[in-house]
Design an enzyme around this catalytic site. Structure first.
Site, short mmCIF file in Angstrom:
data_model
loop_
_atom_site.label_atom_id
_atom_site.label_comp_id
_atom_site.label_asym_id
_atom_site.label_seq_id
_atom_site.Cartn_x
_atom_site.Cartn_y
_atom_site.Cartn_z
N TRP A 150 -8.38 -9.20 7.28
CA TRP A 150 -7.92 -10.52 6.86
C TRP A 150 -6.67 -10.99 7.59
O TRP A 150 -6.24 -12.12 7.39
CB TRP A 150 -7.64 -10.50 5.34
CG TRP A 150 -6.96 -9.22 4.90
CD1 TRP A 150 -7.57 -8.13 4.34
CD2 TRP A 150 -5.57 -8.87 5.02
NE1 TRP A 150 -6.65 -7.13 4.12
CE2 TRP A 150 -5.42 -7.57 4.52
CE3 TRP A 150 -4.44 -9.55 5.50
CZ2 TRP A 150 -4.18 -6.91 4.48
CZ3 TRP A 150 -3.21 -8.90 5.47
CH2 TRP A 150 -3.10 -7.60 4.96
N LYS A 174 -19.37 -8.61 9.83
CA LYS A 174 -18.92 -8.79 8.46
C LYS A 174 -17.44 -9.07 8.54
O LYS A 174 -16.64 -8.17 8.79
CB LYS A 174 -19.18 -7.56 7.59
CG LYS A 174 -18.84 -7.83 6.12
CD LYS A 174 -18.58 -6.58 5.32
CE LYS A 174 -17.18 -6.05 5.50
NZ LYS A 174 -16.09 -7.01 5.15
N ALA A 175 -17.10 -10.34 8.42
CA ALA A 175 -15.68 -10.69 8.47
C ALA A 175 -15.08 -10.45 7.08
O ALA A 175 -15.80 -10.15 6.13
CB ALA A 175 -15.53 -12.15 8.89
N SER A 228 -7.73 -0.34 8.01
CA SER A 228 -6.81 0.75 7.67
C SER A 228 -7.34 2.11 8.13
O SER A 228 -8.55 2.29 8.32
CB SER A 228 -6.56 0.77 6.16
OG SER A 228 -7.77 1.03 5.49
N GLU A 249 -9.98 0.36 15.64
CA GLU A 249 -8.65 -0.24 15.78
C GLU A 249 -7.96 -0.11 14.43
O GLU A 249 -8.18 -0.93 13.53
CB GLU A 249 -8.77 -1.73 16.13
CG GLU A 249 -9.47 -2.02 17.43
CD GLU A 249 -8.61 -1.74 18.64
OE1 GLU A 249 -7.44 -1.32 18.47
OE2 GLU A 249 -9.10 -1.94 19.75
N LEU A 250 -7.14 0.93 14.27
CA LEU A 250 -6.59 1.21 12.94
C LEU A 250 -5.09 0.87 12.90
O LEU A 250 -4.59 0.17 13.77
CB LEU A 250 -6.88 2.66 12.59
CG LEU A 250 -8.36 3.05 12.78
CD1 LEU A 250 -8.59 4.50 12.47
CD2 LEU A 250 -9.30 2.16 11.98
N CYS A 283 -0.97 -5.27 13.00
CA CYS A 283 -1.07 -3.81 13.22
C CYS A 283 -0.10 -3.34 14.30
O CYS A 283 0.30 -2.18 14.30
CB CYS A 283 -2.50 -3.40 13.52
SG CYS A 283 -3.24 -4.33 14.85
N GLU A 380 2.84 2.87 7.01
CA GLU A 380 2.90 1.54 7.63
C GLU A 380 3.20 0.49 6.56
O GLU A 380 2.45 0.36 5.59
CB GLU A 380 1.53 1.26 8.26
CG GLU A 380 1.44 -0.09 8.95
CD GLU A 380 0.02 -0.37 9.46
OE1 GLU A 380 -0.95 0.15 8.86
OE2 GLU A 380 -0.10 -1.09 10.45
P1 NAD Z 1 -8.27 -1.56 2.77
O1 NAD Z 1 -8.10 -0.22 3.35
O2 NAD Z 1 -8.96 -1.67 1.45
O3 NAD Z 1 -9.08 -2.52 3.75
C1 NAD Z 1 -8.77 -2.73 5.11
C2 NAD Z 1 -9.88 -3.59 5.70
O4 NAD Z 1 -11.09 -2.85 5.73
C3 NAD Z 1 -10.22 -4.83 4.86
O5 NAD Z 1 -10.53 -5.88 5.74
C4 NAD Z 1 -11.46 -4.43 4.07
O6 NAD Z 1 -12.31 -5.52 3.77
C5 NAD Z 1 -12.14 -3.49 5.01
N1 NAD Z 1 -12.91 -2.44 4.37
C6 NAD Z 1 -12.56 -1.70 3.30
N2 NAD Z 1 -13.50 -0.78 3.04
C7 NAD Z 1 -14.47 -0.95 3.97
C8 NAD Z 1 -15.70 -0.30 4.26
N3 NAD Z 1 -16.09 0.78 3.56
N4 NAD Z 1 -16.44 -0.75 5.29
C9 NAD Z 1 -16.03 -1.79 6.05
N5 NAD Z 1 -14.88 -2.44 5.84
C10 NAD Z 1 -14.10 -2.02 4.82
O7 NAD Z 1 -6.83 -2.17 2.68
P2 NAD Z 1 -6.24 -3.62 2.51
O8 NAD Z 1 -5.51 -3.67 1.21
O9 NAD Z 1 -7.20 -4.71 2.78
O10 NAD Z 1 -5.19 -3.57 3.69
C11 NAD Z 1 -4.14 -2.61 3.57
C12 NAD Z 1 -3.95 -1.78 4.77
O11 NAD Z 1 -4.94 -1.95 5.76
C13 NAD Z 1 -2.67 -2.16 5.46
O12 NAD Z 1 -1.61 -1.44 4.93
C14 NAD Z 1 -2.91 -1.84 6.89
O13 NAD Z 1 -2.50 -0.53 7.16
C15 NAD Z 1 -4.38 -1.86 7.04
N6 NAD Z 1 -4.87 -3.01 7.83
C16 NAD Z 1 -4.85 -2.88 9.16
C17 NAD Z 1 -5.27 -3.92 9.94
C18 NAD Z 1 -5.26 -3.82 11.43
O14 NAD Z 1 -5.19 -4.85 12.09
N7 NAD Z 1 -5.38 -2.62 12.01
C19 NAD Z 1 -5.70 -5.10 9.35
C20 NAD Z 1 -5.72 -5.21 7.95
C21 NAD Z 1 -5.31 -4.13 7.20
#
Ligand code: NAD
Length: 478
Positions: A150, A174-175, A228, A249-250, A283, A380
Site C-alpha cells: 500500500w 494482486k494490488a 514485509s 523486495e522486502l 522501504c 524497521e
Molecule cells: P503485512 O506484513 O501484513 O503486509 C505487508 C504487505 O503484504 C501488504 O501489502 C499485505 O497486503 C501483503 N500480504 C500480507 N500477507 C500476504 C500474503 N500471504 N500473500 C500476499 N500478500 C500478503 O504488514 P502491513 O501492516 O501491511 O505492513 C507492515 C510492514 O510491512 C511494515 O512494517 C514494513 O516492514 C512492511 N512493508 C514493506 C513494504 C516494502 O516496500 N518493502 C511495503 C509495505 C509494507
C-alpha cells in the site's frame, strides 16, 4: 472523484462471482471511499486461464509492438497524472506533490521497460565444430504473478507490470486492498492502450488466500512480492514447494552515517526530506542515524527544528508537508516503538505523539541518544520516526550499520572521496547512497541483500527477472 473499484479479468471489469469485499478507507478522514470486491477461487481460476491465453498472444507479439503498447499506456498514465495522483493521495495519504511525482515516475518506468524489452539480447558462443551455432536465446518465463503493498500504489505495481509485459509475460497482479484505486487506473491505461485481453489481470481478495492459490497454480511460472519480511519468508516457502522463481523486495532498516567533515545543518535538512517522505513509509527510508560525535548536537538540533515546524495534515491540502500514515496499524506501531525507546532512555527531540482524533496522523519524530537495544534500532519503523545515535570510529559505525539481518538501502554523508569509497565498500546493502537519498530510478537496479530479499526490479536486472535463457546448439545438417 474516486475510482470505481473492480477486478479486471480477461480484458473486462467485473465485480467477481461472490459477495465478499471490503471498504477502502481514506486515512486522512477515516471515511469510506468505496467497496472493493474480492475475487472468489472461481474468479482466480478465470484470471489464471485468461493469463494463459493472453500469454500465448503476447509472447508471439514482436517486442517492437509490445513496446508501442506499453509506451502508449505510459502516455495515458501521464495524461491522467492529476486524477490518478488525487486518487492515490485520497486512499494512501501522502501529499499530492509526492503522489504526482510517483505517477509521473511510474510513466517513466513503463517507458523505460518498453524500450528495454526491445533489447532482450541473447548471445552466440563459438562452436566446438565447424559451422556449429551455439546460441543463448532469452525467452519470457511465462505467466507471472505480482503482489504489491500500500505504500507506493502506482510505482510498485508498475515496476512489476513493466518488467513482465516488456519481457513478453502475461501477469496477474494482486494490488493492495487498502489502496486499490490507483492500480485500477493504471490497468485501465493498459486497456485503453490496446493491450490484448488476458495479458494483464487485476484481482483483490484475502491476501494469503489469493497468493497461495495463484502461486500453487501450474500456470504461473514466477512471482514478485513487495512487502514485509515475515510475509516474504512465508511466500518463499510456498515458492520452494512449487519450484517457482520469485523476486522478493522486502523491508530494510536503512542506516545513515553522517561523518564529521560535513555541514551538519545542511545534511540535517536533506535528511528531513528523505525521512518524512511518505510519512517514512518507504522501504528504503533512512531509519537509523549514526552521527559523528563532533557534529551530533548541531545535526540533531537542526533535524528536530525542521520536524517541529512541519505542517502535518490532509495530503490534498496545498500547504501540507506530511500526510497521515496509511493505516491505523502504523500509528499503533509508532506509539509502541517510541514508548519503548523512551522507556529505555531515549530523549524525544521532536514529536513523539499521535496528532488529532481523526485520521491516522503521527508527528514527525526525532529521538536522540537512542540505546542500542531499543526496538526502534532493531525493527524497521516504517513511519516518521528518526532515531539518532552518536559514534566516534569508522570501524565501530560500520559494524553498527551492518549488524542487523537486513540490507536494502544504506546512506553516508562525507566530503572525503576516500571515506566515501571506503564506506560504500564496507556497507552490506543492496543500494548505497553517498551524499543523497535518491537510489531508486527506472534505469538502476533496486533490490536487497540478506533478509531484505533477492532479485531486482529496475535496470536491466528488472527485465532479466522475467526472462529465461534457452541454450540452442545447432549443427548445419542431420
Ligand atoms: P503485512 O506484513 O501484513 O503486509 C505487508 C504487505 O503484504 C501488504 O501489502 C499485505 O497486503 C501483503 N500480504 C500480507 N500477507 C500476504 C500474503 N500471504 N500473500 C500476499 N500478500 C500478503 O504488514 P502491513 O501492516 O501491511 O505492513 C507492515 C510492514 O510491512 C511494515 O512494517 C514494513 O516492514 C512492511 N512493508 C514493506 C513494504 C516494502 O516496500 N518493502 C511495503 C509495505 C509494507
Amino acid at each position: 472523484m474516486y475510482e470505481k473499484l473492480a477486478l479486471f479479468i480477461n480484458g473486462e471489469w467485473t465485480n467477481g462471482s461472490g459477495r465478499g469485499g471490503e471498504d477502502v478507507i481514506n486515512p486522512a478522514t477515516e471515511a469510506s471511499l468505496g467497496r472493493l470486491p474480492h475475487a472468489t477461487v472461481k474468479d482466480l481460476d478465470r484470471a489464471l486461464e485468461s493469463a494463459a491465453k493472453g500469454y500465448e498472444i503476447w509472447r508471439k507479439t514482436p517486442a517492437y509492438d509490445r513496446a508501442r503498447i506499453i509506451k502508449k499506456a505510459a502516455d495515458i498514465v501521464r495524461a491522467n497524472a492529476e486524477s490518478i495522483a488525487t486518487t492515490l493521495t485520497t486512499e494512501q495519504g501522502k501529499v499530492l506533490a509526492e503522489a504526482r511525482i510517483e505517477v509521473n515516475v511510474s510513466a517513466d518506468i513503463l517507458e523505460w521497460y518498453a524500450e528495454e524489452g526491445r533489447r532482450a539480447y541473447g548471445r552466440i558462443i563459438p562452436g566446438r565444430m565447424p559451422n556449429q551455432r551455439q546460441m543463448v536465446v532469452k525467452e519470457p518465463i511465462g505467466v507471472s504473478a505480482a503482489f504489491t503493498p500500500w505504500n507506493f500504489p502506482a510505482l510498485t505495481p508498475v515496476r512489476k507490470i513493466g518488467g513482465a509485459l516488456a519481457a513478453g509475460c502475461a501477469l496477474i497482479i494482486k494490488a493492495s486492498e487498502e489502496t486499490p484505486g490507483t492500480c485500477v487506473a493504471v490497468v485501465r491505461a493498459f486497456q485503453e492502450a490496446g493491450l490484448p485481453p488476458g495479458v494483464l489481470n487485476l484481482v483483490f481478495g484475502v491476501p494469503a488466500e489469493v497468493s497461495e492459490h495463484i502461486i500453487a497454480s501450474p500456470i504461473v511460472r514466477k512471482f514478485s512480492f513487495t512487502g514485509s519480511i515475515p510475509v516474504g519468508k512465508h511466500l518463499a516457502r510456498i515458492a520452494a514447494d512449487h519450484m517457482k522463481r520469485a523476486t522478493m523486495e522486502l523491508g530494510g532498516h536503512g542506516p545513515v552515517i553522517v561523518f564529521d567533515d560535513v555541514d551538519a545543518e545542511k545534511v540535517a535538512a536533506v535528511a528531513a526530506v528523505g525521512k518524512f517522505r511518505n510519512a517514512g513509509q518507504v522501504c528504503i527510508s533512512p531509519t537509523r542515524f549514526f552521527v559523528h560525535d563532533k557534529v551530533y548536537d548541531r545535526f540533531v538540533e537542526k533535524f528536530a527544528s525542521i520536524a517541529k515546524g512541519m505542517k502535518v495534515g490532509n495530503g490534498l491540502d496545498k500547504d501540507t508537508q506530511m500526510g497521515p500514515m496509511a493505516n491505523a496499524r502504523r500509528v499503533e506501531a509508532m506509539e509502541k516503538l517510541v514508548g519503548d525507546a523512551v522507556q529505555r532512555g531515549a530523549k524525544v527531540a521532536a514529536g513523539g505523539q499521535r496528532l488529532g482524533n481523526q485520521g491516522y496522523f503521527y508527528a514527525p519524530t526525532i529521538l536522540a541518544d537512542v540505546p542500542d537495544d531499543a526496538r526502534v534500532m532493531n525493527d524497521e519503523p516504517f513511519g516518521p520516526v528518526a532515531p539518532c545515535v552518536r559514534f566516534k570510529e569508522f570501524g565501530e559505525v560500520v559494524h553498527q550499520a551492518n549488524k542487523l539481518p537486513f540490507g536494502l538501502a544504506a546512506y553516508a554523508f562525507t566530503n572525503s572521496t576516500e571515506r566515501a569509497t571506503a564506506v560504500a565498500d564496507a556497507l552490506e546493502s543492496g543500494m548505497v547512497g553517498v551524499n543523497h537519498f535518491g537510489v531508486s530510478l527506472p534505469e538502476t537496479p533496486f533490490g536487497g541483500v540478506k533478509e531484505s530479499g533477492y532479485g531486482h526490479e529496475g535496470g536491466i536486472e528488472g527485465l532479466d527477472a522475467y526472462l529465461v535463457s534457452k541454450f540452442v546448439s545447432q549443427l548445419p545438417t542431420a
